[in-house]
Design a protein around this motif. Structure first.
Motif, PDB file in Angstrom:
ATOM      1  N   ASP A  65      30.114  67.296  38.380  1.00  0.00           N
ATOM      2  CA  ASP A  65      30.544  67.526  39.762  1.00  0.00           C
ATOM      3  C   ASP A  65      31.952  66.986  39.969  1.00  0.00           C
ATOM      4  O   ASP A  65      32.393  66.084  39.255  1.00  0.00           O
ATOM      5  N   ARG A 114      23.247  64.122  37.046  1.00  0.00           N
ATOM      6  CA  ARG A 114      24.499  64.855  37.213  1.00  0.00           C
ATOM      7  C   ARG A 114      25.556  64.485  36.176  1.00  0.00           C
ATOM      8  O   ARG A 114      26.749  64.699  36.363  1.00  0.00           O
ATOM      9  N   HIS A 145      30.918  72.324  40.812  1.00  0.00           N
ATOM     10  CA  HIS A 145      29.940  71.726  39.907  1.00  0.00           C
ATOM     11  C   HIS A 145      29.501  72.750  38.869  1.00  0.00           C
ATOM     12  O   HIS A 145      29.656  73.958  39.037  1.00  0.00           O
ATOM     13  N   SER A 196      26.279  73.242  35.564  1.00  0.00           N
ATOM     14  CA  SER A 196      24.912  72.857  35.210  1.00  0.00           C
ATOM     15  C   SER A 196      24.789  72.719  33.701  1.00  0.00           C
ATOM     16  O   SER A 196      25.626  73.240  32.946  1.00  0.00           O
TER      17      SER A 196
END
Length: 342
Positions: free
Chosen positions: A48, A71, A110, A112
């Motif tokens: 992020d 994260r 962001h 993943s």
């Protein structure tokens, strides 16, 4: 079972390294958490923030023990892949370009884990992977050695500063010896990419064809990375998240001001709970020991030799870094073969 483990969060992962401006620890049970423990050479990627894709680091043995937070992605090589070869793929500009193209989110970009897994790489056999990583690692080792030499030289300067300060009895304010001047706004898209360093609160963030301040100089983080003290040998452009220093001592080299600022706890001067900010008035009113002018001059003369060596090392670091960054994509793509590299 209880333990005190440092937690690697997104804000701890920066441009190639981990930083510990703020530390958090896991003080609860570590039962069933083994899969979150980090190991030497693990790759961690912050998923992020505005620098997503750039904030990635490789874990060093002396940083352990560490535990992974949410994260933050961790990468470990599978069979027939060399871990450091994977690191250099992730460290490449091609990976940054890939993230720029696929990142999601509006206000906060962001990515993943699945998007990271989809990044395509081409790899020779494991033997050649290892030879490639040894070639690049040899440059990294030289760069690391120069950084460590610079750290030792700075520690010598700090020791001299502490010795001189201990002998001083006069008390004054920081504002008696220097002023802090606001940097100037410069949007990233307007920077030319070469020339003079553009300096933000975390350090050099780019280059531009023009400068604002003649070097040598000192920049302090005003917003974001609070109170980081950055020394610049050459002319530079401090942006609006920083202050730069103007000496009131006609201080040659600004070595006295640099080491004085490094002794101060700027985190206590935070003026904004949402976005950390260094309050200029509070900083300048901070009580300090005042050294006589002749002691400042003597100290600066003592530091001159130390910083000349630091400057030489810094120039070598830049040259080696440019060589590594030029060579890396050529080796990874096969444009340059390992047996052609001395």
């Amino acid at each position: 079972m209880k333990g005190k483990l440092k937690v690697v969060r997104g804000e701890n992962v920066t441009l190639g390294t981990l930083r510990w401006d703020s530390e958090k620890y896991w003080n609860h049970s570590i039962e069933d958490l083994e899969k979150y423990f980090l190991k030497t050479d693990d790759i961690v990627i912050g998923m992020d923030g505005s620098r997503v894709g750039q904030n990635r680091a490789i874990i060093r043995e002396n940083e352990l023990p560490l535990i992974l937070a949410q994260r933050v992605a961790r990468l470990r090589a599978k069979k027939n892949f060399d871990q450091k070869f994977i690191w250099y793929q992730i460290y490449s500009k091609r990976f940054m370009d890939y993230v720029d193209a696929i990142q999601t989110g509006t206000s906060i970009p962001h990515i993943s884990p699945s998007l990271i897994n989809d990044f395509n790489i081409s790899a020779p056999d494991i033997k050649e992977q290892k030879i490639i990583t040894e070639t690049i690692s040899s440059l990294d080792d030289k760069i690391d050695l120069l950084h460590r030499q610079n750290k030792t030289l700075e520690q010598l300067g700090e020791a001299l500063f502490r010795q001189d300060t201990m002998e001083s009895e006069k008390v004054g304010r920081l504002g008696d010896v220097m002023d802090l001047v606001y940097g100037k706004t410069m949007k990233e898209e307007t920077r030319t990419g070469n020339g003079f360093p553009v300096v933000g609160s975390s350090g050099i963030v780019g280059y531009h064809s023009d400068y604002l301040v003649e070097g040598p100089g000192i920049v302090i983080g005003r917003k974001g990375t609070l109170g980081k003290v950055i020394y610049l040998f050459e002319n530079f452009f401090p942006i609006d998240t920083t202050y730069f220093v103007k000496s009131k001592n006609n201080s040659i080299g600004l070595f006295y001001e640099y080491f004085l600022l490094k002794t101060m706890n700027f985190l206590e001067m935070n003026s904004d709970s949402a976005v950390p900010g260094l309050n200029r008035d509070i900083a300048l009113s901070t009580e300090i020991k005042i050294l006589p002018q002749h002691i400042i001059s003597e100290f600066n003369n003592q530091c001159l030799t130390l910083f000349q060596k630091i400057k030489t090392n810094t120039n070598q670091i830049r040259t080696l870094t440019q060589l590594r960054d030029t060579l890396l994509p050529k080796l990874m793509s096969g444009e340059v073969r390992v047996n052609n590299v001395n």
